[in-house]
Design a protein around this motif. Sequence first.
Motif, PDB file in Angstrom:
ATOM      1  N   GLN A 175      -6.783   8.961  11.312  1.00 12.42           N
ATOM      2  CA  GLN A 175      -7.128   7.542  11.432  1.00 12.42           C
ATOM      3  C   GLN A 175      -6.558   6.759  10.248  1.00 12.42           C
ATOM      4  N   TRP A 176      -6.609   7.363   9.057  1.00  9.92           N
ATOM      5  CA  TRP A 176      -6.012   6.722   7.879  1.00  9.92           C
ATOM      6  C   TRP A 176      -4.517   6.490   8.103  1.00  9.92           C
ATOM      7  N   ALA A 177      -3.818   7.493   8.635  1.00 13.10           N
ATOM      8  CA  ALA A 177      -2.378   7.365   8.873  1.00 13.10           C
ATOM      9  C   ALA A 177      -2.087   6.248   9.866  1.00 13.10           C
ATOM     10  N   THR A 178      -2.913   6.142  10.905  1.00 13.62           N
ATOM     11  CA  THR A 178      -2.726   5.079  11.895  1.00 13.62           C
ATOM     12  C   THR A 178      -2.915   3.708  11.264  1.00 13.62           C
ATOM     13  N   GLN A 179      -3.978   3.567  10.477  1.00 15.70           N
ATOM     14  CA  GLN A 179      -4.277   2.284   9.849  1.00 15.70           C
ATOM     15  C   GLN A 179      -3.202   1.910   8.832  1.00 15.70           C
ATOM     16  N   LYS A 180      -2.758   2.882   8.063  1.00 21.32           N
ATOM     17  CA  LYS A 180      -1.804   2.608   6.987  1.00 21.32           C
ATOM     18  C   LYS A 180      -0.411   2.322   7.529  1.00 21.32           C
ATOM     19  N   SER A 181      -0.138   2.709   8.764  1.00 26.11           N
ATOM     20  CA  SER A 181       1.187   2.472   9.340  1.00 26.11           C
ATOM     21  C   SER A 181       1.360   1.037   9.818  1.00 26.11           C
ATOM     22  N   LYS A 182       0.267   0.266   9.842  1.00 24.63           N
ATOM     23  CA  LYS A 182       0.347  -1.117  10.303  1.00 24.63           C
ATOM     24  C   LYS A 182       0.999  -1.994   9.246  1.00 24.63           C
ATOM     25  N   LYS A 183       1.586  -3.070   9.707  1.00 25.87           N
ATOM     26  CA  LYS A 183       2.236  -4.012   8.798  1.00 25.87           C
ATOM     27  C   LYS A 183       1.215  -4.608   7.839  1.00 25.87           C
ATOM     28  N   ASP A 184       1.621  -4.801   6.585  1.00 28.81           N
ATOM     29  CA  ASP A 184       0.779  -5.404   5.551  1.00 28.81           C
ATOM     30  C   ASP A 184      -0.472  -4.576   5.261  1.00 28.81           C
ATOM     31  N   ALA A 185      -0.381  -3.258   5.436  1.00 33.39           N
ATOM     32  CA  ALA A 185      -1.526  -2.387   5.148  1.00 33.39           C
ATOM     33  C   ALA A 185      -1.533  -1.917   3.700  1.00 33.39           C
ATOM     34  N   GLY A 186      -0.602  -2.406   2.891  1.00 36.79           N
ATOM     35  CA  GLY A 186      -0.598  -2.064   1.471  1.00 36.79           C
ATOM     36  C   GLY A 186      -0.053  -0.689   1.159  1.00 36.79           C
ATOM     37  N   LEU A 187       0.845  -0.179   1.998  1.00 37.95           N
ATOM     38  CA  LEU A 187       1.351   1.178   1.802  1.00 37.95           C
ATOM     39  C   LEU A 187       2.160   1.303   0.515  1.00 37.95           C
ATOM     40  N   ASP A 188       2.980   0.298   0.208  1.00 41.50           N
ATOM     41  CA  ASP A 188       3.806   0.366  -1.002  1.00 41.50           C
ATOM     42  C   ASP A 188       2.942   0.490  -2.253  1.00 41.50           C
ATOM     43  N   LYS A 189       1.896  -0.330  -2.324  1.00 47.20           N
ATOM     44  CA  LYS A 189       1.033  -0.278  -3.507  1.00 47.20           C
ATOM     45  C   LYS A 189       0.210   1.005  -3.534  1.00 47.20           C
ATOM     46  N   PHE A 190      -0.164   1.510  -2.363  1.00 45.84           N
ATOM     47  CA  PHE A 190      -0.875   2.790  -2.313  1.00 45.84           C
ATOM     48  C   PHE A 190      -0.036   3.881  -2.974  1.00 45.84           C
ATOM     49  N   ILE A 191       1.255   3.907  -2.671  1.00 38.78           N
ATOM     50  CA  ILE A 191       2.131   4.940  -3.224  1.00 38.78           C
ATOM     51  C   ILE A 191       2.242   4.796  -4.739  1.00 38.78           C
ATOM     52  N   ILE A 192       2.470   3.567  -5.206  1.00 35.82           N
ATOM     53  CA  ILE A 192       2.645   3.357  -6.649  1.00 35.82           C
ATOM     54  C   ILE A 192       1.353   3.659  -7.399  1.00 35.82           C
ATOM     55  N   LEU A 193       0.233   3.100  -6.918  1.00 42.41           N
ATOM     56  CA  LEU A 193      -1.038   3.310  -7.605  1.00 42.41           C
ATOM     57  C   LEU A 193      -1.483   4.765  -7.524  1.00 42.41           C
ATOM     58  N   GLY A 194      -1.176   5.427  -6.404  1.00 45.13           N
ATOM     59  CA  GLY A 194      -1.491   6.848  -6.293  1.00 45.13           C
ATOM     60  C   GLY A 194      -0.724   7.676  -7.305  1.00 45.13           C
ATOM     61  N   ARG A 195       0.539   7.352  -7.494  1.00 47.36           N
ATOM     62  CA  ARG A 195       1.344   8.080  -8.482  1.00 47.36           C
ATOM     63  C   ARG A 195       0.817   7.843  -9.893  1.00 47.36           C
ATOM     64  N   LEU A 196       0.390   6.615 -10.184  1.00 48.87           N
ATOM     65  CA  LEU A 196      -0.159   6.335 -11.512  1.00 48.87           C
ATOM     66  C   LEU A 196      -1.469   7.089 -11.733  1.00 48.87           C
ATOM     67  N   TRP A 197      -2.268   7.237 -10.678  1.00 48.75           N
ATOM     68  CA  TRP A 197      -3.527   7.980 -10.789  1.00 48.75           C
ATOM     69  C   TRP A 197      -3.249   9.454 -11.099  1.00 48.75           C
ATOM     70  N   TYR A 198      -2.314  10.037 -10.370  1.00 49.92           N
ATOM     71  CA  TYR A 198      -2.012  11.451 -10.600  1.00 49.92           C
ATOM     72  C   TYR A 198      -1.225  11.657 -11.885  1.00 49.92           C
ATOM     73  N   ARG A 199      -0.532  10.626 -12.328  1.00 45.64           N
ATOM     74  CA  ARG A 199       0.095  10.695 -13.663  1.00 45.64           C
ATOM     75  C   ARG A 199      -0.982  10.862 -14.722  1.00 45.64           C
ATOM     76  N   ASP A 200      -2.088  10.118 -14.578  1.00 47.34           N
ATOM     77  CA  ASP A 200      -3.179  10.231 -15.543  1.00 47.34           C
ATOM     78  C   ASP A 200      -3.862  11.593 -15.463  1.00 47.34           C
ATOM     79  N   LEU A 201      -4.015  12.128 -14.247  1.00 50.55           N
ATOM     80  CA  LEU A 201      -4.598  13.467 -14.113  1.00 50.55           C
ATOM     81  C   LEU A 201      -3.742  14.503 -14.840  1.00 50.55           C
ATOM     82  N   LEU A 202      -2.427  14.375 -14.688  1.00 49.30           N
ATOM     83  CA  LEU A 202      -1.528  15.301 -15.371  1.00 49.30           C
ATOM     84  C   LEU A 202      -1.607  15.113 -16.886  1.00 49.30           C
ATOM     85  N   ALA A 203      -1.722  13.856 -17.323  1.00 49.88           N
ATOM     86  CA  ALA A 203      -1.838  13.581 -18.756  1.00 49.88           C
ATOM     87  C   ALA A 203      -3.087  14.239 -19.337  1.00 49.88           C
ATOM     88  N   LEU A 204      -4.196  14.195 -18.588  1.00 53.64           N
ATOM     89  CA  LEU A 204      -5.422  14.837 -19.058  1.00 53.64           C
ATOM     90  C   LEU A 204      -5.260  16.353 -19.131  1.00 53.64           C
TER      91      LEU A 204
END
Length: 338
Positions: free
Chosen positions: A238-267
């Motif tokens: 269901q998440w994949a279906t919702q995120k595939s819609k236009k203007d669902a914020g997919l680009d920012k999800f990818i960037i912010l997700g990478r920054l989150w996991y960057r911090d996990l790796l830093a820890l």
Amino acid sequence: MLFRDILGQNRVIGFLRQGLATGAMPHALLFLGAEGVGKSSTAQALAQALNCEQRQTDQDACGHCRSCRMFTAGGHPDFLQIKPSGEGGQPQIKIEQIRELRRQLGYPPLAGNWRVVLLKPAETLNEAAANALLKTLEEPPAGNVLILTAIGERDLLPTIVSRCRRLTFGAIPQSILIQELKRRKGLSPEQAALAAAMHYGSLGLALQEDFQQLLDQRNQTVKELEQLEHGSVGEVLQWATQKSKKDAGLDKFIILGRLWYRDLLALKCHARPEQLLNWDRSADLADQQRSLTTEAILTRLDVLSRLPQQLRANLNIELCLNTFTLRWRSPDVVAVSG
């Protein structure tokens, strides 16, 4: 706009200063670089320097003469900007605009010695307009400089590129972005670091960011990452279906997700809380990193990093996201057992 106001582009500005000093300024320039790194501002600074009545010894405009005052007021008649027209569908720079430009170039500059024409973004030139521009780029009338801006060369005609002197604008250093965000928007060092990381190298985009909205989007991204981690198969699909819609914020999800996991790796590498980009969620990050191996964090970072390229190569976004979720939850992503 003065050369000294352009941040983080010393190589480009140095080339333009030298061209002004020697009188060997190219008549057609192609400014290449990401959005928000100073391409349009540099074009205006060059136009102002070319027409300055009291140009400084470093080839910068004085900022005070009659010509400079017109630039400051935003109304110099010899600085023209050609932008895409939105009429009739997709915004394009059309052949009618180029024909009108060629007509204007047939007359001398109105107020100064030089007319500077900025065409941006050059990727929006339709084929007819691009072909009509070729002759002008090759041999513009005396006293005219044409500047095209683009993110890259891929979407431009090779004949356009070959007629221009290419100058590449690099990413603005993070230290400069953080400093400017603190100065112009009053952000704390920690807030500025997150906003700067979100818009790596682009001061223009970072300054446009609503920081509270960015935090809300980050918190939503963390919730979605948790859903991908622990949700049922149905919830993930269901998440994949919702995120595939236009203007669902997919680009920012990818960037912010990478920054989150960057911090996990830093820890995992024993970073201090003040070294994290998501500094306000340091306790949550500490809890999560204890439940994941370093290999699991690296795998998720890799899956997130590959997603933009996969999306560009796949017309079916939902199918691509379904594949992404399978890779995310694959056996290769090993959690620390309790």
